[in-house]
Design a protein around this motif. Structure first.
Motif, PDB file in Angstrom:
ATOM      1  N   LEU A   1       0.887  -1.226  -0.032  1.00  0.00           N
ATOM      2  CA  LEU A   1      -0.102  -0.215  -0.151  1.00  0.00           C
ATOM      3  C   LEU A   1       0.829   1.239  -0.011  1.00  0.00           C
ATOM      4  O   LEU A   1       0.607   2.087  -0.623  1.00  0.00           O
ATOM      5  N   SER A   2       1.855   1.175   0.794  1.00  0.00           N
ATOM      6  CA  SER A   2       2.880   2.411   0.816  1.00  0.00           C
ATOM      7  C   SER A   2       3.434   2.777  -0.764  1.00  0.00           C
ATOM      8  O   SER A   2       3.566   3.857  -1.210  1.00  0.00           O
ATOM      9  N   ARG A   3       3.731   1.647  -1.385  1.00  0.00           N
ATOM     10  CA  ARG A   3       4.220   1.716  -2.793  1.00  0.00           C
ATOM     11  C   ARG A   3       3.253   2.483  -3.590  1.00  0.00           C
ATOM     12  O   ARG A   3       3.359   3.172  -4.350  1.00  0.00           O
ATOM     13  N   ILE A   4       2.089   1.782  -3.396  1.00  0.00           N
ATOM     14  CA  ILE A   4       0.776   2.570  -4.339  1.00  0.00           C
ATOM     15  C   ILE A   4       0.722   3.960  -4.013  1.00  0.00           C
ATOM     16  O   ILE A   4       0.486   4.629  -4.879  1.00  0.00           O
ATOM     17  N   LYS A   5       0.605   4.284  -2.752  1.00  0.00           N
ATOM     18  CA  LYS A   5       0.477   5.571  -2.475  1.00  0.00           C
ATOM     19  C   LYS A   5       1.746   6.347  -2.824  1.00  0.00           C
ATOM     20  O   LYS A   5       1.383   7.696  -3.519  1.00  0.00           O
ATOM     21  N   ALA A   6       2.875   6.158  -2.897  1.00  0.00           N
ATOM     22  CA  ALA A   6       4.081   7.049  -3.573  1.00  0.00           C
ATOM     23  C   ALA A   6       3.837   6.755  -5.029  1.00  0.00           C
ATOM     24  O   ALA A   6       3.978   7.962  -5.695  1.00  0.00           O
ATOM     25  N   LYS A   7       3.498   5.752  -5.596  1.00  0.00           N
ATOM     26  CA  LYS A   7       3.209   5.900  -7.114  1.00  0.00           C
ATOM     27  C   LYS A   7       2.062   6.873  -7.291  1.00  0.00           C
ATOM     28  O   LYS A   7       2.364   7.892  -8.308  1.00  0.00           O
ATOM     29  N   LEU A   8       1.140   6.852  -6.636  1.00  0.00           N
ATOM     30  CA  LEU A   8       0.008   7.759  -6.898  1.00  0.00           C
ATOM     31  C   LEU A   8       0.586   9.406  -6.652  1.00  0.00           C
ATOM     32  O   LEU A   8      -0.066  10.306  -7.478  1.00  0.00           O
ATOM     33  N   ALA A   9       1.519   9.468  -5.702  1.00  0.00           N
ATOM     34  CA  ALA A   9       1.839  11.031  -5.156  1.00  0.00           C
ATOM     35  C   ALA A   9       2.790  11.409  -6.423  1.00  0.00           C
ATOM     36  O   ALA A   9       2.823  12.616  -6.601  1.00  0.00           O
ATOM     37  N   GLY A  10       3.400  10.316  -7.118  1.00  0.00           N
ATOM     38  CA  GLY A  10       4.431  10.900  -8.093  1.00  0.00           C
ATOM     39  C   GLY A  10       3.849  10.999  -9.626  1.00  0.00           C
ATOM     40  O   GLY A  10       4.606  11.572 -10.432  1.00  0.00           O
ATOM     41  N   ARG A  11       2.669  10.679  -9.598  1.00  0.00           N
ATOM     42  CA  ARG A  11       1.920  11.120 -10.910  1.00  0.00           C
ATOM     43  C   ARG A  11       1.677  12.636 -10.971  1.00  0.00           C
ATOM     44  O   ARG A  11       1.544  13.376 -10.317  1.00  0.00           O
TER      45      ARG A  11
END
Length: 191
Positions: free
Chosen positions: A181-191
């Motif tokens: 989930l942390s990776r998903i959130k980081a990926k979304l934040a980087g969009r």
């Protein structure tokens, strides 16, 4: 089951209010159990304020969050409540929570009284189809969508959950680890 639909069905609101003398208001701290897996559901709860989660322990011993409930939601272990069998899951508060609880026998009386109402079938069909549609959408999403898509769905449909629910419970609900989930959130934040 009833509280969210009182505005849609005025007769239901009147009956619910008639049963106010059987309703008990409980102020609970976080991490308090309303029902333990394996116990029988003896109460129906309506969340006035706060958050509750339904979870179970898998065969491998993992805590699996099944559902979240917030203000206006009604809850119980419905199979246990209706069929008087042991509950398949536990209900636990996630934050300081205020619930209204009504004993099972009074809910059954309320349902009996509702049967004489001309809108009884409309009420039941609406409530149960609304819940069935919600659970089927979640089930289909769990089978079809990636964890990223499931998290995006959660944010789009219930954006308040990440502000109120601990990340590890959200990860459990999505069927992934907290690290994922942390990776998903980081990926979304980087969009």
């Amino acid at each position: 089951m009833f509280i969210r639909y009182k505005d849609k069905f005025p007769g239901l609101a009147t009956l619910w209010d008639e049963y106010s003398c059987f309703q008990e208001r409980l102020e609970l701290s976080a991490k308090q159990l309303l029902l333990k897996e394996g116990s029988h559901a003896r109460y129906y709860y309506a969340v006035e304020k706060g958050a509750v989660r339904a979870f179970l322990i898998s065969a491998s011993g993992e805590d699996k969050t099944v559902q979240f409930f917030f203000e206006g939601d009604g809850l119980s272990s419905f199979e246990s409540f209706m069929r008087e069998v042991p509950s398949a899951f536990t209900l636990e508060t996630l934050e300081p929570t205020v619930v209204i609880r009504i004993p099972r026998e009074k809910v059954m009386d309320l349902l009996s009284q509702l049967r004489s109402s001309p809108e009884y079938m409309d009420i039941l069909l609406y409530i149960f189809s609304d819940r069935q549609i919600h659970y089927m959408q979640e089930f289909v999403s769990f089978l079809r969508d990636s964890p990223l898509q499931r998290y995006e769905n959660l944010i789009r449909e219930r954006s308040f959950i990440p502000q109120r629910v601990a990340q590890h419970y959200i990860a459990s609900y999505l069927g992934i680890s907290a690290v994922h989930l942390s990776r998903i959130k980081a990926k979304l934040a980087g969009r």
